[in-house]
Design a protein around this motif. Structure first.
Motif, PDB file in Angstrom:
ATOM      1  N   ASP A 147      83.523 -22.484 -45.860  1.00  0.00           N
ATOM      2  CA  ASP A 147      84.441 -21.679 -45.060  1.00  0.00           C
ATOM      3  C   ASP A 147      85.037 -20.581 -45.922  1.00  0.00           C
ATOM      4  N   GLU A 148      85.116 -19.383 -45.382  1.00  0.00           N
ATOM      5  CA  GLU A 148      85.629 -18.247 -46.153  1.00  0.00           C
ATOM      6  C   GLU A 148      87.066 -18.437 -46.619  1.00  0.00           C
ATOM      7  N   ARG A 149      87.811 -19.337 -45.972  1.00  0.00           N
ATOM      8  CA  ARG A 149      89.196 -19.607 -46.390  1.00  0.00           C
ATOM      9  C   ARG A 149      89.297 -20.811 -47.324  1.00  0.00           C
ATOM     10  N   GLY A 150      88.149 -21.307 -47.762  1.00  0.00           N
ATOM     11  CA  GLY A 150      88.132 -22.455 -48.665  1.00  0.00           C
ATOM     12  C   GLY A 150      88.411 -22.061 -50.102  1.00  0.00           C
ATOM     13  N   LYS A 151      88.425 -23.065 -50.952  1.00  0.00           N
ATOM     14  CA  LYS A 151      88.668 -22.856 -52.380  1.00  0.00           C
ATOM     15  C   LYS A 151      87.403 -22.293 -53.027  1.00  0.00           C
ATOM     16  N   GLU A 152      87.605 -21.306 -53.882  1.00  0.00           N
ATOM     17  CA  GLU A 152      86.494 -20.735 -54.633  1.00  0.00           C
ATOM     18  C   GLU A 152      86.391 -21.414 -55.990  1.00  0.00           C
ATOM     19  N   TYR A 153      85.169 -21.637 -56.423  1.00  0.00           N
ATOM     20  CA  TYR A 153      84.894 -22.255 -57.714  1.00  0.00           C
ATOM     21  C   TYR A 153      83.908 -21.396 -58.495  1.00  0.00           C
ATOM     22  N   THR A 154      84.013 -21.444 -59.812  1.00  0.00           N
ATOM     23  CA  THR A 154      82.916 -20.946 -60.629  1.00  0.00           C
ATOM     24  C   THR A 154      81.825 -22.013 -60.561  1.00  0.00           C
ATOM     25  N   SER A 155      80.648 -21.709 -61.041  1.00  0.00           N
ATOM     26  CA  SER A 155      79.572 -22.702 -61.022  1.00  0.00           C
ATOM     27  C   SER A 155      79.950 -23.925 -61.848  1.00  0.00           C
ATOM     28  N   GLN A 156      80.593 -23.706 -62.998  1.00  0.00           N
ATOM     29  CA  GLN A 156      81.018 -24.830 -63.840  1.00  0.00           C
ATOM     30  C   GLN A 156      82.080 -25.670 -63.122  1.00  0.00           C
ATOM     31  N   GLU A 157      83.031 -25.009 -62.486  1.00  0.00           N
ATOM     32  CA  GLU A 157      84.076 -25.739 -61.749  1.00  0.00           C
ATOM     33  C   GLU A 157      83.482 -26.534 -60.589  1.00  0.00           C
ATOM     34  N   PHE A 158      82.500 -25.951 -59.909  1.00  0.00           N
ATOM     35  CA  PHE A 158      81.849 -26.671 -58.821  1.00  0.00           C
ATOM     36  C   PHE A 158      81.113 -27.892 -59.357  1.00  0.00           C
ATOM     37  N   ALA A 159      80.450 -27.751 -60.504  1.00  0.00           N
ATOM     38  CA  ALA A 159      79.770 -28.900 -61.122  1.00  0.00           C
ATOM     39  C   ALA A 159      80.779 -29.996 -61.462  1.00  0.00           C
ATOM     40  N   ASP A 160      81.930 -29.612 -61.997  1.00  0.00           N
ATOM     41  CA  ASP A 160      82.985 -30.597 -62.305  1.00  0.00           C
ATOM     42  C   ASP A 160      83.472 -31.270 -61.026  1.00  0.00           C
ATOM     43  N   TRP A 161      83.659 -30.482 -59.967  1.00  0.00           N
ATOM     44  CA  TRP A 161      84.096 -31.018 -58.681  1.00  0.00           C
ATOM     45  C   TRP A 161      83.062 -32.013 -58.150  1.00  0.00           C
ATOM     46  N   LEU A 162      81.793 -31.656 -58.234  1.00  0.00           N
ATOM     47  CA  LEU A 162      80.720 -32.521 -57.758  1.00  0.00           C
ATOM     48  C   LEU A 162      80.662 -33.816 -58.565  1.00  0.00           C
ATOM     49  N   GLN A 163      80.833 -33.700 -59.854  1.00  0.00           N
ATOM     50  CA  GLN A 163      80.807 -34.886 -60.710  1.00  0.00           C
ATOM     51  C   GLN A 163      81.962 -35.832 -60.364  1.00  0.00           C
ATOM     52  N   LYS A 164      83.120 -35.276 -60.044  1.00  0.00           N
ATOM     53  CA  LYS A 164      84.256 -36.109 -59.618  1.00  0.00           C
ATOM     54  C   LYS A 164      83.952 -36.821 -58.310  1.00  0.00           C
ATOM     55  N   ARG A 165      83.281 -36.138 -57.382  1.00  0.00           N
ATOM     56  CA  ARG A 165      82.902 -36.779 -56.109  1.00  0.00           C
ATOM     57  C   ARG A 165      81.979 -37.957 -56.395  1.00  0.00           C
ATOM     58  N   MET A 166      81.018 -37.761 -57.279  1.00  0.00           N
ATOM     59  CA  MET A 166      80.072 -38.837 -57.610  1.00  0.00           C
ATOM     60  C   MET A 166      80.794 -39.997 -58.281  1.00  0.00           C
ATOM     61  N   ALA A 167      81.714 -39.693 -59.190  1.00  0.00           N
ATOM     62  CA  ALA A 167      82.452 -40.745 -59.909  1.00  0.00           C
ATOM     63  C   ALA A 167      83.409 -41.494 -58.995  1.00  0.00           C
ATOM     64  N   SER A 168      83.817 -40.866 -57.906  1.00  0.00           N
ATOM     65  CA  SER A 168      84.769 -41.507 -56.996  1.00  0.00           C
ATOM     66  C   SER A 168      84.111 -42.567 -56.121  1.00  0.00           C
ATOM     67  N   GLY A 169      82.798 -42.659 -56.195  1.00  0.00           N
ATOM     68  CA  GLY A 169      82.091 -43.642 -55.384  1.00  0.00           C
ATOM     69  C   GLY A 169      81.687 -43.124 -54.021  1.00  0.00           C
ATOM     70  N   CYS A 170      81.782 -41.832 -53.841  1.00  0.00           N
ATOM     71  CA  CYS A 170      81.388 -41.209 -52.573  1.00  0.00           C
ATOM     72  C   CYS A 170      79.919 -41.542 -52.307  1.00  0.00           C
ATOM     73  N   LYS A 171      79.649 -42.127 -51.159  1.00  0.00           N
ATOM     74  CA  LYS A 171      78.270 -42.491 -50.822  1.00  0.00           C
ATOM     75  C   LYS A 171      77.514 -41.332 -50.169  1.00  0.00           C
ATOM     76  N   ARG A 172      78.200 -40.582 -49.295  1.00  0.00           N
ATOM     77  CA  ARG A 172      77.542 -39.454 -48.635  1.00  0.00           C
ATOM     78  C   ARG A 172      78.486 -38.269 -48.592  1.00  0.00           C
TER      79      ARG A 172
END
Length: 157
Positions: free
Chosen positions: A74-99
């Motif tokens: 969404d255009e009103r969402g949070k913007e990330y650099t590629s590195q920040e997005f990778a960190d965000w994704l890694q946190k989702r994986m570590a949180s036990g997110c299944k899908r």
């Protein structure tokens, strides 16, 4: 963690479709990555913007499970650099997110019910892209994030 990209409407560009499939194959080396295409609403041209968003929203919500982590592109969402997005994704994986469900809406965005269900919103840019080309941009960024997480030589700082 499984990643599902949910998109509204087929792409009419064979080039975009090929590019998305290329990155889908690459992402498959790291995680299960699926793409679900929601058909455009029937009689779309005779529907108002609100009616289109409502029909698309109902279809999106039917695909989601209560345990899914839902992110709207969404255009009103949070913007990330590629590195920040990778960190965000890694946190989702570590949180036990299944899908993790990443959702690209139709040309008018999302119905309020979809916003209410979302856990997060991400903007790929302050610029506006067609909802078709966003698929390729997102797939490339997801692949890039996995290469960053795995310290592979794709992303250059």
């Amino acid at each position: 963690m499984n990643v599902e990209l949910i998109v509204v409407g087929k792409t009419d560009s064979a080039e975009v479709e090929r590019l998305v499939e290329e990155y889908k194959g690459r992402i498959g080396h790291y995680t299960r990555f699926g793409i679900t295409i929601i058909p455009d609403p029937k009689n779309r041209r005779s529907l108002s913007e609100a009616q289109q968003k409502s029909a698309e929203g109902e279809a999106i919500l039917r695909l989601l499970a209560p345990s899914d982590f839902v992110v709207l592109m969404d255009e009103r969402g949070k913007e990330y650099t590629s590195q920040e997005f990778a960190d965000w994704l890694q946190k989702r994986m570590a949180s036990g997110c299944k899908r993790l469900c990443m959702v690209i809406g139709g040309p008018y965005g999302f119905a309020q019910e979809v916003y209410d269900r979302a856990d997060s919103k991400i903007a790929l840019s302050k610029m506006t892209f067609s909802h078709q080309i966003v698929r390729a941009i997102f797939a490339e960024q997801l692949y890039r994030a996995f290469t960053i997480i795995n310290n592979e030589p794709y992303h250059h700082n």
